[in-house]
Structures are given as C-alpha cells and as structure tokens.
Motif scaffolding. Structure first.
Motif, PDB file in Angstrom:
ATOM      1  N   HIS A   1       0.888  -1.024  -0.164  1.00 38.92           N
ATOM      2  CA  HIS A   1       0.082   0.037   0.064  1.00 38.92           C
ATOM      3  C   HIS A   1       0.786   1.216  -0.179  1.00 38.92           C
ATOM      4  O   HIS A   1       0.492   2.135  -0.518  1.00 38.92           O
ATOM      5  CB  HIS A   1      -0.927  -0.053   1.106  1.00 38.92           C
ATOM      6  CG  HIS A   1      -1.966  -0.703   0.820  1.00 38.92           C
ATOM      7  ND1 HIS A   1      -2.049  -2.328   0.862  1.00 38.92           N
ATOM      8  CD2 HIS A   1      -3.366  -0.636   0.464  1.00 38.92           C
ATOM      9  CE1 HIS A   1      -3.193  -2.804   0.527  1.00 38.92           C
ATOM     10  NE2 HIS A   1      -3.975  -1.869   0.393  1.00 38.92           N
ATOM     11  N   GLN A   2       2.091   1.243   0.777  1.00 40.00           N
ATOM     12  CA  GLN A   2       3.190   2.195   0.577  1.00 40.00           C
ATOM     13  C   GLN A   2       3.419   2.685  -0.910  1.00 40.00           C
ATOM     14  O   GLN A   2       3.343   3.694  -1.461  1.00 40.00           O
ATOM     15  CB  GLN A   2       4.189   2.201   1.308  1.00 40.00           C
ATOM     16  CG  GLN A   2       3.880   2.137   2.861  1.00 40.00           C
ATOM     17  CD  GLN A   2       3.509   3.501   3.396  1.00 40.00           C
ATOM     18  OE1 GLN A   2       3.817   4.437   2.947  1.00 40.00           O
ATOM     19  NE2 GLN A   2       2.541   3.588   4.507  1.00 40.00           N
ATOM     20  N   GLN A   3       3.666   1.621  -1.381  1.00 42.39           N
ATOM     21  CA  GLN A   3       3.939   1.516  -3.030  1.00 42.39           C
ATOM     22  C   GLN A   3       2.853   2.081  -3.851  1.00 42.39           C
ATOM     23  O   GLN A   3       3.125   2.833  -4.961  1.00 42.39           O
ATOM     24  CB  GLN A   3       4.371   0.175  -3.606  1.00 42.39           C
ATOM     25  CG  GLN A   3       4.987   0.242  -4.885  1.00 42.39           C
ATOM     26  CD  GLN A   3       6.518   1.042  -5.057  1.00 42.39           C
ATOM     27  OE1 GLN A   3       7.095   1.002  -4.203  1.00 42.39           O
ATOM     28  NE2 GLN A   3       6.435   1.841  -6.050  1.00 42.39           N
ATOM     29  N   ARG A   4       1.724   1.898  -3.490  1.00 41.99           N
ATOM     30  CA  ARG A   4       0.616   2.163  -4.258  1.00 41.99           C
ATOM     31  C   ARG A   4       0.566   3.661  -3.935  1.00 41.99           C
ATOM     32  O   ARG A   4       0.266   4.337  -5.138  1.00 41.99           O
ATOM     33  CB  ARG A   4      -0.742   1.698  -3.403  1.00 41.99           C
ATOM     34  CG  ARG A   4      -1.825   1.955  -4.639  1.00 41.99           C
ATOM     35  CD  ARG A   4      -2.971   0.582  -3.928  1.00 41.99           C
ATOM     36  NE  ARG A   4      -2.653  -0.641  -4.437  1.00 41.99           N
ATOM     37  CZ  ARG A   4      -2.764  -1.562  -3.528  1.00 41.99           C
ATOM     38  NH1 ARG A   4      -3.309  -1.463  -2.373  1.00 41.99           N
ATOM     39  NH2 ARG A   4      -2.303  -2.809  -3.924  1.00 41.99           N
ATOM     40  N   PHE A   5       0.838   4.421  -3.046  1.00 40.37           N
ATOM     41  CA  PHE A   5       0.994   6.084  -3.082  1.00 40.37           C
ATOM     42  C   PHE A   5       2.072   6.467  -3.958  1.00 40.37           C
ATOM     43  O   PHE A   5       2.086   7.818  -4.546  1.00 40.37           O
ATOM     44  CB  PHE A   5       1.061   6.231  -1.546  1.00 40.37           C
ATOM     45  CG  PHE A   5      -0.080   6.359  -0.690  1.00 40.37           C
ATOM     46  CD1 PHE A   5      -1.032   7.574  -0.675  1.00 40.37           C
ATOM     47  CD2 PHE A   5      -0.745   5.165  -0.280  1.00 40.37           C
ATOM     48  CE1 PHE A   5      -2.341   7.588   0.050  1.00 40.37           C
ATOM     49  CE2 PHE A   5      -1.822   5.344   0.613  1.00 40.37           C
ATOM     50  CZ  PHE A   5      -2.511   6.150   0.454  1.00 40.37           C
ATOM     51  N   VAL A   6       3.209   5.624  -4.081  1.00 38.29           N
ATOM     52  CA  VAL A   6       4.217   6.223  -4.873  1.00 38.29           C
ATOM     53  C   VAL A   6       3.763   6.090  -6.502  1.00 38.29           C
ATOM     54  O   VAL A   6       4.098   6.913  -7.458  1.00 38.29           O
ATOM     55  CB  VAL A   6       5.646   5.172  -4.722  1.00 38.29           C
ATOM     56  CG1 VAL A   6       6.529   5.392  -5.659  1.00 38.29           C
ATOM     57  CG2 VAL A   6       6.081   5.661  -3.344  1.00 38.29           C
ATOM     58  N   ASP A   7       3.067   4.736  -6.666  1.00 39.07           N
ATOM     59  CA  ASP A   7       2.727   4.453  -8.175  1.00 39.07           C
ATOM     60  C   ASP A   7       1.533   5.323  -8.531  1.00 39.07           C
ATOM     61  O   ASP A   7       1.238   5.743  -9.664  1.00 39.07           O
ATOM     62  CB  ASP A   7       2.501   3.099  -8.256  1.00 39.07           C
ATOM     63  CG  ASP A   7       3.403   2.284  -8.071  1.00 39.07           C
ATOM     64  OD1 ASP A   7       4.846   2.985  -8.223  1.00 39.07           O
ATOM     65  OD2 ASP A   7       3.640   1.163  -7.728  1.00 39.07           O
ATOM     66  N   GLN A   8       0.492   5.967  -7.563  1.00 35.37           N
ATOM     67  CA  GLN A   8      -0.563   6.733  -7.523  1.00 35.37           C
ATOM     68  C   GLN A   8      -1.674   5.993  -8.430  1.00 35.37           C
ATOM     69  O   GLN A   8      -1.841   6.370  -9.406  1.00 35.37           O
ATOM     70  CB  GLN A   8      -0.256   7.944  -8.366  1.00 35.37           C
ATOM     71  CG  GLN A   8       0.793   8.893  -7.520  1.00 35.37           C
ATOM     72  CD  GLN A   8       1.069  10.096  -8.033  1.00 35.37           C
ATOM     73  OE1 GLN A   8       0.387  11.307  -7.838  1.00 35.37           O
ATOM     74  NE2 GLN A   8       1.915  10.304  -8.864  1.00 35.37           N
ATOM     75  N   GLN A   9      -1.639   4.724  -7.731  1.00 39.39           N
ATOM     76  CA  GLN A   9      -2.910   3.877  -8.486  1.00 39.39           C
ATOM     77  C   GLN A   9      -3.625   3.084  -7.638  1.00 39.39           C
ATOM     78  O   GLN A   9      -3.047   2.711  -6.629  1.00 39.39           O
ATOM     79  CB  GLN A   9      -1.949   3.001  -9.514  1.00 39.39           C
ATOM     80  CG  GLN A   9      -1.118   2.002  -9.187  1.00 39.39           C
ATOM     81  CD  GLN A   9      -0.224   1.133 -10.216  1.00 39.39           C
ATOM     82  OE1 GLN A   9      -0.008   1.597 -11.135  1.00 39.39           O
ATOM     83  NE2 GLN A   9       0.226  -0.041  -9.854  1.00 39.39           N
ATOM     84  N   ALA A  10      -4.809   2.673  -8.275  1.00 37.66           N
ATOM     85  CA  ALA A  10      -5.585   1.546  -7.554  1.00 37.66           C
ATOM     86  C   ALA A  10      -4.924   0.142  -7.336  1.00 37.66           C
ATOM     87  O   ALA A  10      -4.148  -0.242  -8.256  1.00 37.66           O
ATOM     88  CB  ALA A  10      -7.120   1.668  -8.113  1.00 37.66           C
TER      89      ALA A  10
END
Length: 155
Positions: free
Chosen positions: A45-54
């Motif tokens: 989920h931290q990576q999701r914020f970096v990638d800016q994706q669902a």
C-alpha cells in the motif's frame, strides 16, 4: 482367498500423525502469519501511493484545478505531507487482521463523494481514488505466505 490378491500395508503412520499434529499446532496460532500479511500489506500500500494507482493498477483520477490551486505539493495525488499513507496500519485479531487508516477523510478519498456543507471545503465533489485492496499478484503473494507458514510445520 484363492487366485490373485493385493495386500496393502500402511507404514509410517506415526510419522504422518506427528506431522499432522505439528500442522494442527501451527494452525492454532496464526498470529505470526497474520503479522507477515500485515507487514506485506503495509509495503504494497505504501508503494501504491508512490505509483498513484488503485489496487487493480488503474491510475488515480488526476487532481482537479481547484485542488491543484490549494495544494502545496502538486506532483502527488493523495499526498500533501504523507499523512494518509503514514497512517495505514493493521490490527491483529483472533480471526485474522484488519487493515486500513484511522484518518476520517480516508473513506472519502477511497470511495469519493461530496464534502459536508460544514467542512473546510463545503459541497465539493471528490473523485474516488481507491488505495485499499489487494491486487491479483498480491493475492498470490499472500497465498505463498500462508503456504510457507503451514509448510514450516511439516519440516
């Protein structure tokens, strides 16, 4: 018995019984597994914020011009100071774990909606930007964690 016969003998039943007992014992305390899954979810989920994706890999909706005018950090969606990403956490319980954020605005960011008439930015439409969830490849990674946890009992 006349003619042809087959004799079946079970050998190693005591070893099998011991292995099953270890597997049963390993299954009684799943908290180490749940903690491993919780830590894994924090990373993804931290990576999701970096990638800016669902979780399904689709990019989050771009920021509106109104939001861009208010933000200091305009290069990141759902990130001004990192509070939302930093407040993701998991809580272990007897049946598994709960994962999410305790920030009041997390649900609005995840699901979208219209802000309250009494909020800092009244009656504003917020686009859904899902950040919680498990991607298909993450499902497999979690199943691998479960398998590894149970396999340790059989060694």
């Amino acid at each position: 018995m006349a003619g042809v016969s087959i004799k079946v003998e079970a050998k190693g039943l005591s070893e099998l019984n011991k292995a099953l007992q270890r597997l049963l014992a390993q299954g009684q305390d799943m908290s180490p597994l749940y903690q491993d899954i919780g830590e894994y979810l924090l990373q993804t989920h931290q990576q999701r914020f970096v990638d800016q994706q669902a979780p399904d890999g689709t990019p989050w909706e771009p920021l509106s011009s109104t939001t861009l005018a208010r933000k200091h950090r305009t290069d990141r969606i759902l990130t001004e100071e990192g509070t939302l990403a930093d407040t993701l956490h998991y809580q272990l319980n007897q049946d598994g774990l709960a994962f999410g954020s305790n920030q009041e605005y997390a649900a609005m960011q995840h699901f979208g909606g219209t802000t309250s008439p009494f909020s800092m930015f009244p009656n504003q439409d917020i686009q859904a930007r899902p950040f919680l969830g498990i991607a298909p490849f993450e499902q497999q990674d979690i199943l691998d964690l479960v398998e590894s946890h149970l396999r340790r009992a059989l060694m």
